[in-house]
Design an enzyme around this catalytic site. Sequence first.
Site, PDB file in Angstrom:
ATOM      1  N   GLU A  64       0.863  -1.228   0.014  1.00  0.00           N
ATOM      2  CA  GLU A  64      -0.120  -0.028   0.092  1.00  0.00           C
ATOM      3  C   GLU A  64       1.104   1.265   0.110  1.00  0.00           C
ATOM      4  O   GLU A  64       0.389   2.295  -0.674  1.00  0.00           O
ATOM      5  CB  GLU A  64      -0.957  -0.002   1.338  1.00  0.00           C
ATOM      6  N   PHE A 126     -11.920  -7.923  13.716  1.00  0.00           N
ATOM      7  CA  PHE A 126     -10.904  -8.380  12.793  1.00  0.00           C
ATOM      8  C   PHE A 126     -10.425  -7.079  11.814  1.00  0.00           C
ATOM      9  O   PHE A 126     -11.260  -6.776  11.084  1.00  0.00           O
ATOM     10  CB  PHE A 126     -11.112  -9.453  11.889  1.00  0.00           C
ATOM     11  N   GLN A 127      -9.128  -7.039  11.905  1.00  0.00           N
ATOM     12  CA  GLN A 127      -8.825  -5.647  10.985  1.00  0.00           C
ATOM     13  C   GLN A 127      -9.291  -4.412  11.169  1.00  0.00           C
ATOM     14  O   GLN A 127      -9.432  -3.694  10.107  1.00  0.00           O
ATOM     15  CB  GLN A 127      -8.659  -6.184   9.510  1.00  0.00           C
ATOM     16  N   LYS A 176     -17.774  -1.595   5.587  1.00  0.00           N
ATOM     17  CA  LYS A 176     -18.035  -2.523   4.515  1.00  0.00           C
ATOM     18  C   LYS A 176     -19.695  -2.711   4.356  1.00  0.00           C
ATOM     19  O   LYS A 176     -19.988  -2.718   3.152  1.00  0.00           O
ATOM     20  CB  LYS A 176     -17.594  -4.018   5.114  1.00  0.00           C
ATOM     21  N   MET A 485      23.636   9.733   3.662  1.00  0.00           N
ATOM     22  CA  MET A 485      23.600  11.032   4.284  1.00  0.00           C
ATOM     23  C   MET A 485      23.828  10.674   5.803  1.00  0.00           C
ATOM     24  O   MET A 485      24.096  11.704   6.583  1.00  0.00           O
ATOM     25  CB  MET A 485      22.031  11.335   3.873  1.00  0.00           C
TER      26      MET A 485
HETATM   27  C1  LIG Z   1      11.719   6.042   5.882  1.00  0.00           C
HETATM   28  C2  LIG Z   1      12.908   6.834   6.410  1.00  0.00           C
HETATM   29  N1  LIG Z   1      13.827   6.229   7.329  1.00  0.00           N
HETATM   30  C3  LIG Z   1      15.021   6.913   7.788  1.00  0.00           C
HETATM   31  C4  LIG Z   1      15.542   8.010   7.271  1.00  0.00           C
HETATM   32  C5  LIG Z   1      16.677   8.619   7.501  1.00  0.00           C
HETATM   33  N2  LIG Z   1      17.632   9.015   6.519  1.00  0.00           N
HETATM   34  C6  LIG Z   1      17.710  10.035   5.596  1.00  0.00           C
HETATM   35  S1  LIG Z   1      18.761   9.735   4.493  1.00  0.00           S
HETATM   36  C7  LIG Z   1      19.156   8.221   4.796  1.00  0.00           C
HETATM   37  C8  LIG Z   1      20.276   7.525   3.982  1.00  0.00           C
HETATM   38  C9  LIG Z   1      19.663   7.192   2.666  1.00  0.00           C
HETATM   39  O1  LIG Z   1      20.579   6.127   2.162  1.00  0.00           O
HETATM   40  P1  LIG Z   1      20.386   5.783   0.949  1.00  0.00           P
HETATM   41  O2  LIG Z   1      19.195   5.664   0.504  1.00  0.00           O
HETATM   42  O3  LIG Z   1      21.482   4.616   0.446  1.00  0.00           O
HETATM   43  O4  LIG Z   1      20.949   7.378  -0.001  1.00  0.00           O
HETATM   44  P2  LIG Z   1      22.162   7.836   0.091  1.00  0.00           P
HETATM   45  O5  LIG Z   1      22.159   8.961   1.096  1.00  0.00           O
HETATM   46  O6  LIG Z   1      23.376   7.035   0.311  1.00  0.00           O
HETATM   47  O7  LIG Z   1      22.386   8.527  -1.396  1.00  0.00           O
HETATM   48  C10 LIG Z   1      18.624   7.942   6.037  1.00  0.00           C
HETATM   49  C11 LIG Z   1      18.490   6.557   6.598  1.00  0.00           C
HETATM   50  C12 LIG Z   1      14.603   8.593   5.994  1.00  0.00           C
HETATM   51  N3  LIG Z   1      14.768   9.685   5.580  1.00  0.00           N
HETATM   52  N4  LIG Z   1      13.404   7.810   5.953  1.00  0.00           N
END
Ligand SMILES: Cc1ncc(C[n+]2csc(CCOP(=O)(O)OP(=O)(O)O)c2C)c(N)n1
Length: 579
Positions: A64, A126-127, A176, A485
């Site tokens: 979803e 349920f659900q 529903k 990042m």
């Molecule tokens: C759902 C979610 N969980 C955690 C984060 C925190 N976060 C921001 S950037 C990042 C790293 C992303 O890694 P990647 O997808 O490999 O991208 P890169 O920065 O390496 O280009 C994280 C964990 C987020 N933004 N979204």
Amino acid sequence: MTKMKVEEQEKARTKARMSGSLMLIEALKEEKVEVIFGYPGGAVLPLYDELYKAGVFHVLTRHEQGAIHAAEGYARISGKPGVVIATSGPGATNIVTGLTDAMMDSLPLVVFTGQVATSVIGSDAFQEADVVGITMPITKHNYQVRDISELPRIIKEAFHIATTGRPGPVLIDIPKDITTAEGEFDYDQEVHLPGYQPTTQPNHWQIRRLVEAVSQSKRPVILAGAGVLHANASNELRQYAEQQNIPVIHTLLGLGGFPADHPLFLGMAGMHGTYTANMALCECDLLINIGARFDDRVTGNLKYFAPKATVAHIDIDPAEIGKNVPTKIPIVSDAKAALQELIAQQGKPADTAAWLKQLDEWKRRFPLHYEPEAGTIKPQKLIEMIYEMTNGEAIVTTDVGQHQMWAAQYYKFNRPHRWVTSGGLGTMGFGLPAAIGAQLADRSATVVSIVGDGGFQMTLQELSVIQELGLPIKIVIVNNQALGMVRQWQELFYDKRYSHSLIPNQPDFVKLAEAYGMLGLRAKTEAEAAEVLKQAFAMDGPVLLDFHVRADENVYPMVAPGKGLHEMVGVKACEESSR
Ligand SMILES: Cc1ncc(C[n+]2csc(CCOP(=O)(O)OP(=O)(O)O)c2C)c(N)n1
Ligand SMILES: [Mg+2]
């Protein structure tokens, strides 16, 4: 047949008796919905049965979350509302992230969730989940239908609310028994919402004040956000900036609203903005915010934000004006309407010659910069190569992280509605499903989904949809074998303690592509990158590209958290650099 007869027949059809499920289908037809993104389950079985019979175009995503991000991508590109269906309980809770994302980035969605029957609501059936309660703060508005007679009015209101004023997601929770109950389908009714009357036309007196402020200003700047895109006001923005000789800065979400190659464009503002854009915000004497919400990633520490400026703010949402930054000239309006009025007023333009000279000097001396390096792929160079390969015409969707910032910095958007990214919420896993919606909104566009090796793994199941529908999306994994990042912040602010951010053993993404029945290609050097990009863009179908880039590359410039925009690090003067 006479016109009268056609109208009568039309009226009869819209007044016919039918089930709640069929009403929903009929309403979607009335709203000219082209595609629904969804996932079935017990509570929405009657609805899915009608979908089956009606032959409505429905995309079965594999989660979803994929459905709602696809709907966001569709909305961002088409400007029309994205429509989602999810079942009760876990189906509904799986769309919570997407709803929040759409709320933060003002995307129009109409989301239908199934619910347990009215007779058992509140019994932990349920659900069962309290979806109205859960989604109250993350929707522009939400409803639970309690009686079949309300259903047509509620659907009509939902489309109206999602798409007018500041756009946003609206959710309708349908028990529903309502989907099987029968009632009269009257869709031929006016929306009557006395408490919801968005102001779309600017106040003339405030416009006059802005015209006056511009004429007296020496260093004006426009900060343009996604509000310009929602209002389809790119032409007006350009006309106004040129008429008054005012430079333009974009927020992350606003990119494409003003042409990146225009001499008056200064780049993106904020944490990873250009030197010139950030310094312009520090030095300007008049800041005209058009459709941006002064997000903290744009302003940096508010104590040091635009300290010399009179602030004018044009926004369709009055709640945004003065929320973060004291505002002298508030203009509650649709961006297009306000710009049209400003253009028509044709006030005396500011004398910006000296200011523009200063800005040009900064642009020349402090451009975006990276050190080229042989034998590897520089992620910035990779984005530049994609930009060239697609003539800057592609729709680009991204995930969140370093690759997102490099895409924002190095893919120069000259046109509106080409850029699809998760700004406010920063949702990893957004890019791939968003690309599906974007491609369905514009079938002839080249769609490139630039994702991180981390985020890609949050929604990669949607490869199945891409393959199944034969969408020719080029999926670019910027594979730095890291949550890049996070790694960057740990390097800079946590003494290089790389706590759970390095992932040296990523799966074989090429094999994964093959498992999903699509071509996978890998590159580890710039020369290989050029080769695989050529191959991928020459192909009609989807291709997954795995680019192994340098793991220790950082995004610069950077304004560290808590710092002011003037405290950027990683800026190099052009003379010192090799580029
Ligand atoms: C759902 C979610 N969980 C955690 C984060 C925190 N976060 C921001 S950037 C990042 C790293 C992303 O890694 P990647 O997808 O490999 O991208 P890169 O920065 O390496 O280009 C994280 C964990 C987020 N933004 N979204
Ligand atoms: Mg990564």
